[in-house]
Design a protein around this motif. Structure first.
Motif, PDB file in Angstrom:
ATOM      1  N   GLU A 193       0.961  -1.299   0.118  1.00  0.00           N
ATOM      2  CA  GLU A 193      -0.060   0.002  -0.076  1.00  0.00           C
ATOM      3  C   GLU A 193       0.749   1.441  -0.029  1.00  0.00           C
ATOM      4  O   GLU A 193       0.557   2.217  -0.810  1.00  0.00           O
ATOM      5  CB  GLU A 193      -0.972   0.006   1.182  1.00  0.00           C
ATOM      6  N   LYS A 194       1.919   1.250   0.725  1.00  0.00           N
ATOM      7  CA  LYS A 194       2.921   2.408   0.683  1.00  0.00           C
ATOM      8  C   LYS A 194       3.466   2.666  -0.512  1.00  0.00           C
ATOM      9  O   LYS A 194       3.656   3.756  -1.379  1.00  0.00           O
ATOM     10  CB  LYS A 194       4.045   2.143   1.708  1.00  0.00           C
ATOM     11  N   ARG A 200       1.078   6.371  -7.076  1.00  0.00           N
ATOM     12  CA  ARG A 200      -0.091   7.154  -7.210  1.00  0.00           C
ATOM     13  C   ARG A 200       0.156   8.673  -7.217  1.00  0.00           C
ATOM     14  O   ARG A 200      -0.058   9.638  -8.032  1.00  0.00           O
ATOM     15  CB  ARG A 200      -1.243   6.912  -6.416  1.00  0.00           C
ATOM     16  N   GLN A 201       0.904   9.082  -6.158  1.00  0.00           N
ATOM     17  CA  GLN A 201       1.333  10.439  -6.175  1.00  0.00           C
ATOM     18  C   GLN A 201       2.473  10.933  -7.138  1.00  0.00           C
ATOM     19  O   GLN A 201       2.909  12.124  -7.294  1.00  0.00           O
ATOM     20  CB  GLN A 201       2.050  10.763  -4.666  1.00  0.00           C
ATOM     21  N   HIS A 202       3.186  10.063  -7.674  1.00  0.00           N
ATOM     22  CA  HIS A 202       4.366  10.419  -8.322  1.00  0.00           C
ATOM     23  C   HIS A 202       4.447   9.774  -9.942  1.00  0.00           C
ATOM     24  O   HIS A 202       5.638   9.695 -10.514  1.00  0.00           O
ATOM     25  CB  HIS A 202       5.708   9.965  -7.652  1.00  0.00           C
ATOM     26  N   PHE A 203       3.285   9.357 -10.420  1.00  0.00           N
ATOM     27  CA  PHE A 203       3.272   8.687 -11.576  1.00  0.00           C
ATOM     28  C   PHE A 203       3.525   9.541 -12.647  1.00  0.00           C
ATOM     29  O   PHE A 203       4.042   8.963 -13.687  1.00  0.00           O
ATOM     30  CB  PHE A 203       1.862   8.075 -11.609  1.00  0.00           C
ATOM     31  N   ALA A 224       8.425  -5.620  -4.895  1.00  0.00           N
ATOM     32  CA  ALA A 224       7.805  -6.397  -5.967  1.00  0.00           C
ATOM     33  C   ALA A 224       6.995  -7.535  -5.543  1.00  0.00           C
ATOM     34  O   ALA A 224       5.674  -7.728  -5.911  1.00  0.00           O
ATOM     35  CB  ALA A 224       8.931  -6.820  -7.067  1.00  0.00           C
ATOM     36  N   ARG A 225       7.699  -8.333  -4.643  1.00  0.00           N
ATOM     37  CA  ARG A 225       6.776  -9.413  -4.061  1.00  0.00           C
ATOM     38  C   ARG A 225       5.535  -9.292  -3.407  1.00  0.00           C
ATOM     39  O   ARG A 225       4.486  -9.766  -3.500  1.00  0.00           O
ATOM     40  CB  ARG A 225       7.643 -10.425  -3.091  1.00  0.00           C
ATOM     41  N   CYS A 226       5.463  -7.943  -2.458  1.00  0.00           N
ATOM     42  CA  CYS A 226       4.488  -7.466  -1.595  1.00  0.00           C
ATOM     43  C   CYS A 226       3.316  -7.041  -2.856  1.00  0.00           C
ATOM     44  O   CYS A 226       1.961  -7.393  -2.658  1.00  0.00           O
ATOM     45  CB  CYS A 226       4.886  -6.463  -0.763  1.00  0.00           C
ATOM     46  N   MET A 227       3.793  -6.326  -3.794  1.00  0.00           N
ATOM     47  CA  MET A 227       2.777  -5.720  -4.779  1.00  0.00           C
ATOM     48  C   MET A 227       2.254  -6.867  -5.628  1.00  0.00           C
ATOM     49  O   MET A 227       0.843  -6.937  -5.982  1.00  0.00           O
ATOM     50  CB  MET A 227       3.277  -4.739  -5.688  1.00  0.00           C
TER      51      MET A 227
END
Length: 296
Positions: A193-194, A200-203, A224-227
Protein backbone atom coordinates in the motif's frame (compact mmCIF):
# COMPACT_ATOMS: atom_id res chain seq x y z
CA UNK A 1 -2.49 -21.24 7.51
CA UNK A 2 -4.56 -21.88 4.39
CA UNK A 3 -6.62 -19.09 2.86
CA UNK A 4 -9.48 -18.89 0.42
CA UNK A 5 -8.51 -16.19 -2.07
CA UNK A 6 -11.64 -14.90 -3.80
CA UNK A 7 -11.58 -12.68 -6.87
CA UNK A 8 -14.13 -9.84 -6.74
CA UNK A 9 -16.36 -8.98 -8.61
CA UNK A 10 -18.70 -10.78 -8.44
CA UNK A 11 -19.28 -10.58 -4.71
CA UNK A 12 -19.73 -13.83 -2.76
CA UNK A 13 -23.45 -14.47 -2.33
CA UNK A 14 -25.28 -15.37 0.91
CA UNK A 15 -27.68 -18.33 0.60
CA UNK A 16 -28.95 -19.30 4.06
CA UNK A 17 -27.84 -19.75 7.67
CA UNK A 18 -28.92 -21.23 10.97
CA UNK A 19 -28.04 -22.36 14.49
CA UNK A 20 -27.24 -25.99 15.29
CA UNK A 21 -26.77 -27.96 18.51
CA UNK A 22 -24.65 -31.13 18.44
CA UNK A 23 -25.38 -33.31 21.51
CA UNK A 24 -22.70 -34.85 23.67
CA UNK A 25 -21.50 -37.96 21.82
CA UNK A 26 -22.80 -36.56 18.53
CA UNK A 27 -20.83 -35.34 15.56
CA UNK A 28 -21.01 -33.12 12.52
CA UNK A 29 -22.61 -34.99 9.58
CA UNK A 30 -20.35 -36.26 6.81
CA UNK A 31 -21.13 -34.82 3.37
CA UNK A 32 -19.58 -34.71 -0.08
CA UNK A 33 -19.60 -32.08 -2.84
CA UNK A 34 -22.47 -29.98 -1.50
CA UNK A 35 -21.72 -27.31 -4.17
CA UNK A 36 -21.66 -24.39 -1.70
CA UNK A 37 -19.19 -23.13 0.88
CA UNK A 38 -20.11 -24.01 4.46
CA UNK A 39 -19.02 -21.54 7.15
CA UNK A 40 -19.20 -22.97 10.69
CA UNK A 41 -18.62 -20.95 13.88
CA UNK A 42 -18.61 -22.53 17.32
CA UNK A 43 -20.33 -20.65 20.14
CA UNK A 44 -19.73 -23.25 22.86
CA UNK A 45 -18.15 -26.68 23.00
CA UNK A 46 -16.01 -28.11 20.20
CA UNK A 47 -16.58 -30.21 17.10
CA UNK A 48 -14.10 -32.13 14.95
CA UNK A 49 -14.14 -32.16 11.16
CA UNK A 50 -11.84 -33.31 8.38
CA UNK A 51 -11.41 -32.21 4.76
CA UNK A 52 -8.94 -34.12 2.59
CA UNK A 53 -5.72 -34.27 4.66
CA UNK A 54 -6.70 -31.36 6.93
CA UNK A 55 -8.15 -31.87 10.40
CA UNK A 56 -9.92 -29.10 12.33
CA UNK A 57 -10.84 -28.84 16.01
CA UNK A 58 -13.29 -25.95 16.02
CA UNK A 59 -13.69 -24.66 19.56
CA UNK A 60 -15.55 -21.72 21.02
CA UNK A 61 -14.87 -18.49 19.11
CA UNK A 62 -13.34 -20.30 16.16
CA UNK A 63 -14.49 -20.60 12.53
CA UNK A 64 -13.88 -23.00 9.67
CA UNK A 65 -14.92 -22.83 6.02
CA UNK A 66 -15.54 -26.14 4.25
CA UNK A 67 -15.07 -26.19 0.49
CA UNK A 68 -17.94 -26.96 -1.90
CA UNK A 69 -16.02 -29.58 -3.88
CA UNK A 70 -14.68 -31.85 -1.14
CA UNK A 71 -15.70 -34.67 1.18
CA UNK A 72 -16.15 -33.59 4.81
CA UNK A 73 -16.23 -36.07 7.65
CA UNK A 74 -16.33 -36.10 11.43
CA UNK A 75 -13.03 -37.15 12.98
CA UNK A 76 -14.42 -37.76 16.49
CA UNK A 77 -17.56 -37.20 18.56
CA UNK A 78 -18.18 -34.12 20.69
CA UNK A 79 -17.31 -34.48 24.39
CA UNK A 80 -19.99 -31.92 25.35
CA UNK A 81 -23.03 -30.27 23.81
CA UNK A 82 -21.76 -27.97 21.07
CA UNK A 83 -23.59 -25.00 19.59
CA UNK A 84 -22.60 -23.70 16.16
CA UNK A 85 -23.74 -21.12 13.69
CA UNK A 86 -23.67 -22.30 10.09
CA UNK A 87 -23.89 -20.34 6.84
CA UNK A 88 -23.94 -21.43 3.20
CA UNK A 89 -22.59 -19.08 0.55
CA UNK A 90 -21.74 -19.19 -3.13
CA UNK A 91 -18.77 -17.70 -5.00
CA UNK A 92 -19.72 -16.93 -8.57
CA UNK A 93 -16.24 -15.86 -9.62
CA UNK A 94 -12.75 -17.28 -9.36
CA UNK A 95 -11.36 -18.61 -6.08
CA UNK A 96 -8.54 -20.86 -4.91
CA UNK A 97 -7.14 -22.32 -1.71
CA UNK A 98 -3.64 -21.00 -1.13
CA UNK A 99 -0.87 -21.38 1.42
CA UNK A 100 1.16 -18.16 1.77
CA UNK A 101 3.97 -20.11 3.46
CA UNK A 102 4.88 -21.51 0.05
CA UNK A 103 6.37 -18.36 -1.48
CA UNK A 104 7.43 -18.62 -5.10
CA UNK A 105 10.19 -16.41 -6.53
CA UNK A 106 8.81 -13.11 -7.79
CA UNK A 107 10.21 -11.32 -10.84
CA UNK A 108 10.38 -7.55 -11.12
CA UNK A 109 8.70 -7.97 -14.51
CA UNK A 110 5.27 -9.38 -15.38
CA UNK A 111 4.42 -12.13 -17.87
CA UNK A 112 2.98 -11.12 -21.22
CA UNK A 113 -0.67 -10.12 -20.75
CA UNK A 114 -3.53 -11.95 -22.36
CA UNK A 115 -5.51 -10.23 -25.10
CA UNK A 116 -7.90 -7.82 -23.39
CA UNK A 117 -11.36 -6.54 -24.27
CA UNK A 118 -11.16 -2.78 -24.64
CA UNK A 119 -13.63 -0.81 -22.54
CA UNK A 120 -13.80 2.90 -21.75
CA UNK A 121 -13.97 2.24 -17.99
CA UNK A 122 -13.18 -1.38 -17.26
CA UNK A 123 -13.94 -2.93 -13.87
CA UNK A 124 -10.69 -3.98 -12.21
CA UNK A 125 -11.09 -7.03 -9.97
CA UNK A 126 -9.41 -7.39 -6.60
CA UNK A 127 -8.98 -10.27 -4.20
CA UNK A 128 -10.25 -10.97 -0.71
CA UNK A 129 -8.24 -13.39 1.41
CA UNK A 130 -10.21 -15.31 4.03
CA UNK A 131 -8.69 -17.91 6.38
CA UNK A 132 -10.12 -21.38 6.08
CA UNK A 133 -9.70 -21.82 9.84
CA UNK A 134 -9.28 -18.98 12.32
CA UNK A 135 -9.82 -17.77 15.87
CA UNK A 136 -12.14 -14.78 15.64
CA UNK A 137 -10.80 -11.44 16.80
CA UNK A 138 -14.25 -10.31 17.96
CA UNK A 139 -16.45 -13.39 18.37
CA UNK A 140 -19.25 -11.54 20.18
CA UNK A 141 -19.60 -9.17 17.21
CA UNK A 142 -19.82 -12.15 14.86
CA UNK A 143 -22.50 -13.80 17.04
CA UNK A 144 -24.47 -10.54 16.94
CA UNK A 145 -24.40 -10.48 13.13
CA UNK A 146 -25.55 -14.10 12.93
CA UNK A 147 -28.42 -13.36 15.30
CA UNK A 148 -29.51 -10.53 12.99
CA UNK A 149 -29.41 -12.93 10.03
CA UNK A 150 -31.57 -15.44 11.91
CA UNK A 151 -34.09 -12.73 12.79
CA UNK A 152 -34.38 -11.82 9.10
CA UNK A 153 -34.77 -15.41 7.91
CA UNK A 154 -38.61 -15.63 8.23
CA UNK A 155 -38.94 -12.66 5.84
CA UNK A 156 -36.27 -13.76 3.37
CA UNK A 157 -38.86 -13.77 0.58
CA UNK A 158 -38.91 -9.94 0.67
CA UNK A 159 -36.35 -8.32 -1.65
CA UNK A 160 -35.33 -5.62 0.82
CA UNK A 161 -34.70 -8.30 3.46
CA UNK A 162 -32.57 -10.32 1.05
CA UNK A 163 -30.51 -7.21 0.39
CA UNK A 164 -30.07 -6.67 4.15
CA UNK A 165 -28.89 -10.28 4.48
CA UNK A 166 -26.29 -9.74 1.76
CA UNK A 167 -25.02 -6.66 3.58
CA UNK A 168 -24.68 -8.57 6.84
CA UNK A 169 -22.89 -11.38 5.00
CA UNK A 170 -20.33 -8.93 3.58
CA UNK A 171 -19.69 -7.76 7.14
CA UNK A 172 -19.09 -11.37 8.17
CA UNK A 173 -16.51 -11.77 5.40
CA UNK A 174 -14.82 -8.57 6.52
CA UNK A 175 -14.47 -9.84 10.10
CA UNK A 176 -13.19 -13.22 8.89
CA UNK A 177 -10.56 -11.56 6.71
CA UNK A 178 -9.47 -9.35 9.62
CA UNK A 179 -9.15 -12.39 11.91
CA UNK A 180 -6.83 -14.06 9.41
CA UNK A 181 -4.35 -11.23 9.12
CA UNK A 182 -1.01 -12.25 10.60
CA UNK A 183 1.79 -9.81 11.39
CA UNK A 184 3.62 -10.98 8.28
CA UNK A 185 0.57 -10.51 6.09
CA UNK A 186 -0.08 -7.07 7.57
CA UNK A 187 3.54 -6.02 6.96
CA UNK A 188 3.32 -7.24 3.37
CA UNK A 189 0.08 -5.38 2.77
CA UNK A 190 1.44 -2.22 4.39
CA UNK A 191 4.50 -2.31 2.12
CA UNK A 192 2.35 -2.81 -0.99
CA UNK A 193 0.00 0.00 0.00
CA UNK A 194 2.90 2.38 0.69
CA UNK A 195 4.39 1.56 -2.71
CA UNK A 196 1.03 2.06 -4.44
CA UNK A 197 0.48 5.35 -2.63
CA UNK A 198 3.91 6.63 -3.65
CA UNK A 199 3.40 5.60 -7.27
CA UNK A 200 -0.01 7.29 -7.36
CA UNK A 201 1.50 10.52 -6.09
CA UNK A 202 4.51 10.43 -8.42
CA UNK A 203 3.24 8.65 -11.55
CA UNK A 204 4.01 11.71 -13.69
CA UNK A 205 7.67 11.49 -12.67
CA UNK A 206 10.40 9.04 -13.63
CA UNK A 207 10.38 6.30 -10.95
CA UNK A 208 12.86 3.42 -10.93
CA UNK A 209 12.75 0.27 -8.80
CA UNK A 210 15.81 1.51 -6.90
CA UNK A 211 14.24 4.89 -6.25
CA UNK A 212 11.06 3.26 -4.98
CA UNK A 213 13.14 1.05 -2.69
CA UNK A 214 15.06 4.03 -1.33
CA UNK A 215 11.86 5.97 -0.67
CA UNK A 216 10.19 3.10 1.18
CA UNK A 217 13.39 1.77 2.77
CA UNK A 218 12.71 -1.74 1.44
CA UNK A 219 14.57 -3.86 -1.07
CA UNK A 220 13.03 -3.59 -4.57
CA UNK A 221 12.54 -7.38 -4.76
CA UNK A 222 10.59 -7.35 -1.48
CA UNK A 223 8.42 -4.50 -2.73
CA UNK A 224 7.80 -6.41 -5.97
CA UNK A 225 6.81 -9.52 -4.02
CA UNK A 226 4.40 -7.55 -1.81
CA UNK A 227 2.78 -5.77 -4.76
CA UNK A 228 2.48 -9.02 -6.72
CA UNK A 229 0.74 -10.58 -3.75
CA UNK A 230 -1.65 -7.69 -3.07
CA UNK A 231 -2.23 -6.23 -6.54
CA UNK A 232 -1.27 -9.04 -8.89
CA UNK A 233 1.45 -7.14 -10.75
CA UNK A 234 4.94 -5.67 -10.37
CA UNK A 235 5.55 -2.00 -9.44
CA UNK A 236 6.58 -1.31 -13.04
CA UNK A 237 3.29 -2.60 -14.42
CA UNK A 238 1.32 -0.89 -11.65
CA UNK A 239 2.93 2.40 -12.67
CA UNK A 240 2.20 1.79 -16.35
CA UNK A 241 -1.45 0.99 -15.56
CA UNK A 242 -1.75 4.23 -13.57
CA UNK A 243 -0.33 6.26 -16.43
CA UNK A 244 -2.44 4.57 -19.08
CA UNK A 245 -5.55 4.92 -16.91
CA UNK A 246 -5.05 8.67 -16.66
CA UNK A 247 -4.25 8.82 -20.36
CA UNK A 248 -7.57 7.12 -21.17
CA UNK A 249 -9.44 9.84 -19.30
CA UNK A 250 -7.56 12.57 -21.18
CA UNK A 251 -8.19 10.84 -24.51
CA UNK A 252 -11.91 10.70 -23.76
CA UNK A 253 -12.39 14.06 -22.06
CA UNK A 254 -10.03 16.37 -23.98
CA UNK A 255 -8.83 17.13 -27.50
CA UNK A 256 -5.19 17.32 -26.39
CA UNK A 257 -2.64 15.93 -28.89
CA UNK A 258 -1.53 12.40 -28.06
CA UNK A 259 2.10 13.47 -27.63
CA UNK A 260 0.99 16.08 -25.10
CA UNK A 261 -1.06 13.49 -23.21
CA UNK A 262 1.96 11.21 -23.10
CA UNK A 263 3.97 13.90 -21.32
CA UNK A 264 1.07 14.77 -19.00
CA UNK A 265 0.94 11.22 -17.64
CA UNK A 266 4.69 10.70 -17.22
CA UNK A 267 5.96 9.24 -20.51
CA UNK A 268 9.09 10.93 -21.81
CA UNK A 269 8.67 9.49 -25.30
CA UNK A 270 5.41 9.37 -27.26
CA UNK A 271 6.49 6.14 -28.97
CA UNK A 272 6.95 4.37 -25.62
CA UNK A 273 3.57 5.71 -24.50
CA UNK A 274 1.91 4.32 -27.64
CA UNK A 275 3.61 0.94 -27.20
CA UNK A 276 2.66 0.71 -23.51
CA UNK A 277 -0.91 1.77 -24.19
CA UNK A 278 -1.28 -0.78 -26.99
CA UNK A 279 0.20 -3.54 -24.81
CA UNK A 280 -2.32 -2.92 -22.01
CA UNK A 281 -5.40 -1.92 -24.01
CA UNK A 282 -5.01 -3.92 -27.21
CA UNK A 283 -5.12 -0.84 -29.48
CA UNK A 284 -3.24 2.41 -30.01
CA UNK A 285 -4.17 5.66 -28.21
CA UNK A 286 -5.45 7.09 -31.49
CA UNK A 287 -7.66 4.08 -32.18
CA UNK A 288 -8.93 4.18 -28.60
CA UNK A 289 -9.97 7.82 -28.97
CA UNK A 290 -11.59 7.16 -32.34
CA UNK A 291 -13.52 4.18 -31.01
CA UNK A 292 -15.36 6.37 -28.51
CA UNK A 293 -15.75 9.42 -30.73
CA UNK A 294 -17.63 7.77 -33.59
CA UNK A 295 -20.92 9.47 -34.38
CA UNK A 296 -19.90 12.76 -32.79
Amino acid sequence: MAFLEITIPPLPHYITSGLNAIPKGGQHPSRSNIQVFDLLITISGCFYIGEDDARFEVGSGQAVILRPDRYHFATQVCSEITHTYWLHFHVGGAWELINPAAVAPVSLEDPAPEEAVVEAFAVEPFTMRIPQFTTLQHPEKMYEIFDQLLQLQPRAHVSSVRFAQQQLFQEILYHLAASGETDHASASRACAEKAASYLRQHFRESVSAKQLGDELNFHPVYIARCMQKEYGCSPITYLLKLRVGHAKLLLLQTELPIAHIAQEVGFEQAAYFAASFTKLEGMSPRSYRQQFSQGI
